[in-house]
Design an enzyme around this catalytic site. Structure first.
Site, mmCIF file in Angstrom:
data_model
loop_
_atom_site.group_PDB
_atom_site.id
_atom_site.type_symbol
_atom_site.label_atom_id
_atom_site.label_comp_id
_atom_site.label_asym_id
_atom_site.label_seq_id
_atom_site.Cartn_x
_atom_site.Cartn_y
_atom_site.Cartn_z
ATOM 1 N N LYS A 149 -31.534 12.803 -16.727
ATOM 2 C CA LYS A 149 -32.259 13.761 -15.530
ATOM 3 C C LYS A 149 -32.270 15.077 -15.710
ATOM 4 O O LYS A 149 -31.164 15.304 -16.106
ATOM 5 C CB LYS A 149 -31.044 12.892 -14.399
ATOM 6 C CG LYS A 149 -30.854 13.720 -13.119
ATOM 7 C CD LYS A 149 -29.911 13.336 -12.042
ATOM 8 C CE LYS A 149 -30.194 14.385 -10.728
ATOM 9 N NZ LYS A 149 -29.139 14.130 -10.037
ATOM 10 N N LYS A 174 -26.740 20.258 0.631
ATOM 11 C CA LYS A 174 -25.086 19.845 0.654
ATOM 12 C C LYS A 174 -24.270 21.111 1.635
ATOM 13 O O LYS A 174 -24.379 22.519 1.002
ATOM 14 C CB LYS A 174 -24.600 20.117 -1.289
ATOM 15 C CG LYS A 174 -25.391 18.984 -1.989
ATOM 16 C CD LYS A 174 -24.970 19.304 -3.505
ATOM 17 C CE LYS A 174 -25.767 17.930 -4.188
ATOM 18 N NZ LYS A 174 -24.523 16.874 -3.996
ATOM 19 N N ASP A 197 -31.380 15.024 -1.380
ATOM 20 C CA ASP A 197 -29.838 14.546 -1.836
ATOM 21 C C ASP A 197 -29.846 13.141 -2.718
ATOM 22 O O ASP A 197 -29.136 14.023 -3.764
ATOM 23 C CB ASP A 197 -28.680 15.076 -1.286
ATOM 24 C CG ASP A 197 -27.644 15.381 -2.220
ATOM 25 O OD1 ASP A 197 -28.329 16.295 -2.974
ATOM 26 O OD2 ASP A 197 -27.088 15.436 -1.698
ATOM 27 N N ARG A 206 -32.955 10.274 -8.521
ATOM 28 C CA ARG A 206 -33.879 8.680 -8.726
ATOM 29 C C ARG A 206 -35.050 8.407 -8.247
ATOM 30 O O ARG A 206 -35.604 8.092 -9.182
ATOM 31 C CB ARG A 206 -32.836 7.636 -7.467
ATOM 32 C CG ARG A 206 -33.458 7.896 -6.325
ATOM 33 C CD ARG A 206 -32.185 7.140 -5.334
ATOM 34 N NE ARG A 206 -30.897 7.407 -5.731
ATOM 35 C CZ ARG A 206 -29.741 6.522 -4.848
ATOM 36 N NH1 ARG A 206 -30.094 6.479 -3.419
ATOM 37 N NH2 ARG A 206 -28.798 7.571 -4.964
HETATM 38 N N1 BES Z 1 -26.821 14.858 -8.478
HETATM 39 C C1 BES Z 1 -26.052 14.247 -7.461
HETATM 40 C C2 BES Z 1 -24.705 13.471 -7.274
HETATM 41 C C3 BES Z 1 -23.687 14.636 -8.757
HETATM 42 C C4 BES Z 1 -22.205 14.336 -7.707
HETATM 43 C C5 BES Z 1 -23.467 14.344 -9.343
HETATM 44 C C6 BES Z 1 -20.985 15.208 -7.941
HETATM 45 C C7 BES Z 1 -22.349 15.134 -10.009
HETATM 46 C C8 BES Z 1 -21.327 15.399 -9.003
HETATM 47 C C9 BES Z 1 -26.771 13.340 -6.754
HETATM 48 O O1 BES Z 1 -28.211 13.837 -6.809
HETATM 49 C C10 BES Z 1 -26.533 12.924 -5.180
HETATM 50 O O2 BES Z 1 -26.156 14.412 -4.624
HETATM 51 N N2 BES Z 1 -26.573 12.090 -4.684
HETATM 52 C C11 BES Z 1 -26.039 11.987 -3.447
HETATM 53 C C12 BES Z 1 -27.078 10.835 -3.093
HETATM 54 C C13 BES Z 1 -26.756 10.310 -1.375
HETATM 55 C C14 BES Z 1 -27.131 11.386 -1.014
HETATM 56 C C15 BES Z 1 -27.307 9.475 -1.674
HETATM 57 C C16 BES Z 1 -24.817 11.307 -3.730
HETATM 58 O O3 BES Z 1 -24.065 10.817 -4.622
HETATM 59 O O4 BES Z 1 -24.053 11.107 -2.510
HETATM 60 ZN ZN ZN Z 2 -28.694 15.663 -8.337
HETATM 61 MN MN MN Z 3 -28.494 14.975 -5.278
#
Ligand code: BES
Ligand code: ZN
Ligand code: MN
Length: 508
Positions: free
Chosen positions: A272, A284, A354, A358
């Site tokens: 990724k 975010k 966000d 995936r």
């Molecule tokens: N890149 C983030 C995950 C992440 C969070 C990596 C903190 C490193 C540190 C990912 O794209 C994301 O935002 N995931 C969300 C998913 C949710 C929206 C279903 C998450 O983990 O909150």
């Molecule tokens: Zn991400």
């Molecule tokens: Mn994200």
């Protein structure tokens, strides 16, 4: 890349200059070199040892500054515990710990003496030790300006003055030979760290692709797919994530053919590469958003690994594929509720912009299988915050459809200290991503967020492809300090996957 102090190997005679660190085993006896130093210094070393009660235990030391009778600026006797019980990770960590003791203020040269108590230390262990020395020495100093008096000149070097580290051991010739692949490893890990540490204004999808293209210099075949090509392939899920950004999305395909044409299907690793993740329209919160420059750590690991495999001429056919996008909110960004058709033909309802990683991986995984029929397919991604809720920052999450691959990865994790913990997949979890309007939705609800993300990925894995997903959100960025890492971006995964390849996918 990082400008490190050069490492070389020499025999156990120690020239008198700079700083000398002598590794001592647990027990009453000092190693012969320490005894020599003791003689020349008229008993200073043994008195220091006695006064401090030093017994050679791990994480203890005797630190002697400006020792009289010796020309060294500093002599450190470092406790190693019982090295007869060491595994490869212990040697690596010891090297890192010793490197951590060198401040760079003692002069341009450091000598490190490793001598076993009554047994010879194997060249491979010396090489692992030296790898630890190198990894610990890494510092990302690229953006420290020239006028910074405290930190010295502006470059990516680790020290103000330390230029040369000489490791003294029983068989320097054999150690030098063993160190060649370890040096390739250090370069691979540091390349990954450099990429993760780089800010997103400098490293967008195109710039990242250009850095991957550089692997051509070490013999990796590199193709860069531009948005037009991605569109033609039908990678609409990946493109949807990048459509809000002014910077076009890219996919890079890297091939290392070290095993020759008759070696069968390749080992494929997918990363990724979200060069910055604002969350998109599902924005975010501001606090901590700067960390999302590291949301390409999976892709960075893939590039570091491909570099390493090529540099050590690994006898494996490996393919690296990285999906490079920037997730931004704008007038052209995708909206919650949008439905897109992925390359596989599956439709995705985008409930949260966000949950973008995936979507990027969905198309990269499909492309990987479509084009390469992988022997095994491993992807790395900073995919979910939830994996840190589950496992903290000590283990990366491991998901797999194949018990053997999962076991091999877990073992490689133990061997390298890049530890994995397997989490479940299953039909009940798969239900979480069922959509009312499309084939699947890109979020799975409140609980088990790392698992529903993994279920989403599995929807793009063909029956029969041995596949593993590593959720490295907690281990690859904003990393905890360790003996071998003080960098924000740890380079997690490079040593792990190298070990997996060595153990199971490399031709003897
Ligand atoms: N890149 C983030 C995950 C992440 C969070 C990596 C903190 C490193 C540190 C990912 O794209 C994301 O935002 N995931 C969300 C998913 C949710 C929206 C279903 C998450 O983990 O909150
Ligand atoms: Zn991400
Ligand atoms: Mn994200």
């Amino acid at each position: 890349m990082t400008d490190q102090a050069a490492i070389s190997f020499a025999n156990l005679n120690v020239p008198e200059e700079g700083v000398v660190a002598v590794v001592a085993e647990e027990g009453p006896k000092l190693p012969p070199v320490a005894k020599d130093l003791d003689k020349t210094s008229k008993g200073l070393v043994s008195r220091g040892v006695e006064i401090s009660g030093f017994k050679g235990k791990k994480e203890t030391m005797v630190d002697l500054l400006a020792p009289s009778g010796l020309n060294f600026s500093r002599v450190v006797v470092v406790g190693a515990g019982k090295t007869a019980e060491y595994g490869s990770e212990d040697w690596l960590n010891l090297g890192g710990a010793v490197r951590g003791l060198l401040t760079g203020k003692e002069g341009p040269t450091a000598h490190i003496v490793i001598e076993g108590a009554g047994h010879e230390i194997a060249p491979a262990d010396v090489a692992n030790f030296a790898l630890g020395v190198m990894l610990r020495g890494y510092k990302f100093r690229k953006y420290k300006s020239k006028t910074d008096k405290k930190n010295g000149p502006a470059n990516e070097t680790n020290d103000k003055t330390l230029r040369k580290i000489v490791v003294h051991c029983a068989d320097p010739k054999a150690a030098t030979k063993s160190f060649a692949p370890a040096k390739a490893m250090a370069e691979g890990v540091m390349l990954a760290r450099d990429l993760v540490n780089e800010p997103a204004n400098v490293l967008g999808p195109a710039e990242f692709a250009a850095r991957a293209k550089d692997l051509g210099k070490v013999g990796v075949q590199v193709e860069v797919l531009t948005p037009a090509a991605l569109k033609k392939l039908g990678m609409n899920a990946l493109l949807a994530v990048g459509q809000g950004s002014a910077r076009p999305s890219h996919v890079v395909v890297m091939q290392w053919k070290g095993a020759g044409p008759r070696a069968g299907d390749p080992f494929v690793v997918v990363g990724k590469g979200v060069t910055f993740d604002t969350g998109g329209i599902s924005l975010k919160p501001a606090a901590g958003m700067e960390d999302m420059k590291g949301d390409m750590a999976g892709a960075a690991c893939v590039v570091g690994l491909m570099h390493e495999l090529a540099k050590r001429k690994a006898k494996v056919n490996a393919v690296g594929i990285i999906g490079l996008v920037e997730n931004m909110p704008s007038g052209s960004a995708q909206r919650p509720g949008d439905v897109v058709t992925a390359m596989s033909g599956k439709t995705i309802e985008v409930l949260n912009t966000d949950a973008e990683g995936r979507m990027v991986l969905a198309d990269c995984l499909w492309y990987a299988q479509d084009r390469f029929k992988p022997k095994a397919l491993v992807n790395l991604a900073t995919l979910t915050g939830a994996v840190m809720v589950a496992l903290g920052k000590e283990h990366a999450g491991l998901f797999s459809n194949n018990d053997q691959l999962a076991d091999w990865l877990t073992t490689a994790g133990k061997e390298t200290g890049e530890k994995l913990w397997r989490l479940p997949l299953g039909p009940k979890y798969d239900k979480m991503i069922e959509s009312k309007v499309a084939d699947i939705k890109n979020t799975g609800g409140k609980w088990g967020g790392s698992i529903s993300a993994a279920q989403f990925l599995q929807r793009f894995v063909k029956e029969g492809t041995p596949w593993a997903h590593l959720d490295i959100a907690g281990t690859a960025m904003a990393s905890v300090d360790s003996d071998v890492n003080r960098s924000w971006g740890s380079g997690f995964g490079v040593r792990l996957l190298d070990q997996l390849i060595r153990d199971h996918y490399e031709r003897a």
